[in-house]
Design a protein around this motif. Sequence first.
Motif, mmCIF file in Angstrom:
data_model
loop_
_atom_site.group_PDB
_atom_site.id
_atom_site.type_symbol
_atom_site.label_atom_id
_atom_site.label_comp_id
_atom_site.label_asym_id
_atom_site.label_seq_id
_atom_site.Cartn_x
_atom_site.Cartn_y
_atom_site.Cartn_z
ATOM 1 N N SER A 138 0.832 -1.212 0.000
ATOM 2 C CA SER A 138 0.000 0.000 0.000
ATOM 3 C C SER A 138 0.861 1.254 0.000
ATOM 4 O O SER A 138 0.625 2.187 -0.768
ATOM 5 C CB SER A 138 -0.888 0.063 1.236
ATOM 6 O OG SER A 138 -1.562 -1.118 1.423
ATOM 7 N N ILE A 139 1.842 1.259 0.896
ATOM 8 C CA ILE A 139 2.608 2.487 1.061
ATOM 9 C C ILE A 139 3.576 2.709 -0.109
ATOM 10 O O ILE A 139 3.733 3.818 -0.590
ATOM 11 C CB ILE A 139 3.351 2.477 2.415
ATOM 12 C CG1 ILE A 139 2.312 2.497 3.542
ATOM 13 C CG2 ILE A 139 4.299 3.659 2.532
ATOM 14 C CD1 ILE A 139 2.892 2.542 4.922
ATOM 15 N N LYS A 140 4.207 1.628 -0.560
ATOM 16 C CA LYS A 140 5.221 1.793 -1.603
ATOM 17 C C LYS A 140 4.639 1.875 -3.010
ATOM 18 O O LYS A 140 5.154 2.595 -3.849
ATOM 19 C CB LYS A 140 6.218 0.641 -1.536
ATOM 20 C CG LYS A 140 7.169 0.732 -0.354
ATOM 21 C CD LYS A 140 8.208 -0.357 -0.462
ATOM 22 C CE LYS A 140 9.277 -0.250 0.613
ATOM 23 N NZ LYS A 140 10.097 -1.471 0.636
ATOM 24 N N ASN A 141 3.592 1.083 -3.259
ATOM 25 C CA ASN A 141 3.135 0.962 -4.651
ATOM 26 C C ASN A 141 1.771 1.560 -4.958
ATOM 27 O O ASN A 141 1.333 1.523 -6.095
ATOM 28 C CB ASN A 141 3.098 -0.511 -5.081
ATOM 29 C CG ASN A 141 4.410 -1.210 -4.818
ATOM 30 O OD1 ASN A 141 5.461 -0.568 -4.846
ATOM 31 N ND2 ASN A 141 4.349 -2.486 -4.539
ATOM 32 N N GLU A 145 -5.725 7.135 -3.133
ATOM 33 C CA GLU A 145 -6.972 6.934 -3.883
ATOM 34 C C GLU A 145 -7.086 5.497 -4.360
ATOM 35 O O GLU A 145 -8.169 4.917 -4.361
ATOM 36 C CB GLU A 145 -7.041 7.870 -5.102
ATOM 37 C CG GLU A 145 -7.135 9.349 -4.772
ATOM 38 C CD GLU A 145 -5.761 9.982 -4.507
ATOM 39 O OE1 GLU A 145 -4.748 9.247 -4.475
ATOM 40 O OE2 GLU A 145 -5.714 11.212 -4.305
ATOM 41 N N GLU A 146 -5.955 4.920 -4.770
ATOM 42 C CA GLU A 146 -5.988 3.534 -5.257
ATOM 43 C C GLU A 146 -6.396 2.558 -4.146
ATOM 44 O O GLU A 146 -7.157 1.625 -4.384
ATOM 45 C CB GLU A 146 -4.619 3.124 -5.819
ATOM 46 C CG GLU A 146 -4.413 3.559 -7.254
ATOM 47 C CD GLU A 146 -2.971 3.385 -7.712
ATOM 48 O OE1 GLU A 146 -2.731 3.555 -8.908
ATOM 49 O OE2 GLU A 146 -2.093 3.090 -6.879
ATOM 50 N N ILE A 147 -5.895 2.813 -2.953
ATOM 51 C CA ILE A 147 -6.261 1.932 -1.823
ATOM 52 C C ILE A 147 -7.763 2.031 -1.580
ATOM 53 O O ILE A 147 -8.457 1.021 -1.465
ATOM 54 C CB ILE A 147 -5.494 2.332 -0.540
ATOM 55 C CG1 ILE A 147 -3.995 2.163 -0.747
ATOM 56 C CG2 ILE A 147 -5.965 1.503 0.643
ATOM 57 C CD1 ILE A 147 -3.153 2.709 0.378
ATOM 58 N N ILE A 148 -8.256 3.275 -1.512
ATOM 59 C CA ILE A 148 -9.679 3.464 -1.232
ATOM 60 C C ILE A 148 -10.524 2.827 -2.345
ATOM 61 O O ILE A 148 -11.522 2.156 -2.070
ATOM 62 C CB ILE A 148 -10.001 4.966 -1.054
ATOM 63 C CG1 ILE A 148 -9.315 5.470 0.219
ATOM 64 C CG2 ILE A 148 -11.500 5.211 -0.972
ATOM 65 C CD1 ILE A 148 -9.357 6.963 0.431
ATOM 66 N N ASP A 149 -10.088 2.996 -3.592
ATOM 67 C CA ASP A 149 -10.833 2.383 -4.701
ATOM 68 C C ASP A 149 -10.844 0.872 -4.588
ATOM 69 O O ASP A 149 -11.847 0.219 -4.872
ATOM 70 C CB ASP A 149 -10.210 2.793 -6.045
ATOM 71 C CG ASP A 149 -10.637 4.204 -6.427
ATOM 72 O OD1 ASP A 149 -11.612 4.697 -5.824
ATOM 73 O OD2 ASP A 149 -9.992 4.812 -7.303
ATOM 74 N N TYR A 217 -3.177 5.349 6.627
ATOM 75 C CA TYR A 217 -2.416 5.873 5.497
ATOM 76 C C TYR A 217 -3.368 6.391 4.407
ATOM 77 O O TYR A 217 -3.199 7.489 3.879
ATOM 78 C CB TYR A 217 -1.495 4.780 4.948
ATOM 79 C CG TYR A 217 -0.773 5.170 3.695
ATOM 80 C CD1 TYR A 217 0.282 6.089 3.743
ATOM 81 C CD2 TYR A 217 -1.148 4.643 2.458
ATOM 82 C CE1 TYR A 217 0.943 6.463 2.584
ATOM 83 C CE2 TYR A 217 -0.496 5.018 1.298
ATOM 84 C CZ TYR A 217 0.549 5.924 1.354
ATOM 85 O OH TYR A 217 1.188 6.305 0.214
ATOM 86 N N ALA A 218 -4.396 5.590 4.122
ATOM 87 C CA ALA A 218 -5.313 5.941 3.041
ATOM 88 C C ALA A 218 -6.081 7.231 3.323
ATOM 89 O O ALA A 218 -6.249 8.064 2.444
ATOM 90 C CB ALA A 218 -6.281 4.792 2.781
#
Lengths: 589, 152
Positions: A138-141, A145-149, A217-218
């Motif tokens: 999650s943090i590196k790649n 917004e991508e995490i939430i999506d 983080y998100a």
Amino acid sequence: MSLVIKVGLASCGLAAGAGEVYDAIQKHIKKNKIDAELKKTACIGMCFVEPLVEIYEEEKKSITYGDVTPENVGDIIDAFSKGKPIEENVIISNILKGSENKTFKKQKRIVLRNCGIIDPISINDYLEKDGYSALEKSIKNMSREEIIDEIKNSGLRGRGGAGFPTGLKWQFAYNAQNDKKYIVCNADEGDPGAFMDRSVLEGDPHSVIEGMIIGAYAIGADEGYIYCRAEYPLAIKHLNIAIEQATKKGYIGNKIFGTDFNFELHIKEGAGAFVCGEETALMASIEGKRGMPTIRPPFPAQSGLWGKPTNINNVETFANIAWIILNGAKEYAKYGTEKSKGTKVFALAGKIKNSGLIEVPMGMSLRDVIYDVGGGMKTERPFKGVQLGGPSGGCLPAELLDTIVDYDSINKTGAIMGSGGMVVMDTSSCMVDIAKFFLNFTQNESCGKCTFCRVGTKRMLEILTRISEGNGKMEDLDTLEELSENIKKGSLCGLGQTAPNPVLTTLKYFREEYIAHIKDKKCPAGVCTALIKYEIIEDKCIGCTVCAMKCPVNCISGERKQVHKIDQNVCIKCGACYDACKFDAIKKG
Amino acid sequence: MKYKTEIDIAINKFVGKKGALIPLLQNAQDIEGYLSKEIMSYVSEKTGIKLAHIYGVATFYTMFRLKPQGKHIIRVCKGTACHVSNANSIMNEVNNHLNLSGKEDTTKDGNFTVMSVACLGCCSLAPVIMVDDNTYGKLTPDSIGKILKKYE
């Protein structure tokens, strides 16, 4: 090759005597110089056969034994070492024929993926199971917004009971503009009859913590709280250890994975208030106030803890996150129904054979959950009802056993999915008594802020008490329904809005039982003490005096070898004589 | 005041921290076994939190006790699973065994305090009681005497 022996040491295992079993194994290994590694784990979910011991040389060829005692555990180990494992009390095994476990076969374990498998207080065990790699990914790649999506696309909905889409909740908190945001884990599992969160926290605390850090983080939070009820001392202990370990490894603290992301995490112990499971009450409690709910809006995502944007999710919700990030939203959404994706953990309890924790894909029918996974009824008495969702839920009868387990289907019946407590009842349970039990609970736990909840539940409880004592009137049933509607409408938070559900569902599905109490002055299940009477059957009584000795109020008289008699004026109807009589000479009616 | 030093240590540990009142009171209760009027006033004086607020919090949460309690705490689980497994008979037997009428909750010798709790989370072992930090499950009224003997 050396042996590995694992003992389940969660609260339920300990209560069943797993601590003694662990000590006995330790002694046995030492005394006989057996080359074995003794490991602690938590609850695999099969609480009904605790204490559980798993034994193997290679993990793929393991046997799990149930009902292990300090006396027989030595033989189990010796026989296994000799290559001739004992075949009694085998619960799960992939080497012995005929022992494939039905309970496990139909389950899909995402939340419980590590429970009962790893040592919960070893971060290395967790890391070996891909622990914290979802956080790294999650943090590196991934962008926020991508995490939430990803979470949105997975279809994950809040597992605390209400079922609000988790991704959307994260989006709201992400959108809020503020330099300070909080993330909170609701571990105030107050529903009587539910113990999913306890088991996850005891058995795999890192999975919850990892989910929280990803969430923080998100949404852009740098501080988090886990609000855990104080009745779960072992869960709190494991959380404390896990937080310390994660901090040492750098998953909590400053500059996580070398980025600008900082995160600190605290544990807040609850102090015993059911209403604190409601999010605004929970936040008030963290702030050190009386845990009373407040009006929403503003929602926590705008103004939460100390007025800052806050995101609150339940333990089980967080435990799903790392799996979704690693395996992808698509993989998660493969399980479940159109509107309820993924799996759900249920705590099976009551008169069910395989009581314990299970995790099944959404969309399974209640019948399959209870009869296939849960093994059916424990007693010879037939199924009468299943209580879903605790004090906010309802009791469903046998006719509704084909209801599918997802948020919407269960809501349609008048019950709720809730946090996942499922208490199965046979004909020895009285539905008026169950309704009274829950009303008593909610009435006690009402914080007192809203009049309808405070006074209304009290009035409802009075009516139910009256009915259970044989003093009810038929009009009472209408009054109960009217009060229920008003309490639902006139209460601010979920506690009041759902408090009448146990009464409404029992009135809907078990109305004839209410009528029996009112019109016939009878409790068909033989539970309501005012309506039952214990009498000695003269032909059967041999005068053994056991009942007289058991009676706590000394109301049974009679000489040895003579027929005994119960003084009805003194009898408190505790049923001790009934349980004690070996000759079926006492009748309940 | 009894335990002044211990209470002072507890206060110093939490003073200035956000939302510290509940853990502070939990800490104070652990020291004396209950929250006396004296302790609550002292905490108020030292922290500047209004006494009414402290009293409000202490009376809101069930874990806070305003009366002295016994050396051992017996928690009789009255959760749903325990209720349908006849938890009432367990409660009756505990009270019987300790000669408690159900109105008072602490034995005369101050050894036991009995309380009912909503759920201990060991539903598959119902009915369950917890004495101090030890949980006992699959109980019948007959098993109570033997368990309590360990603590007498």
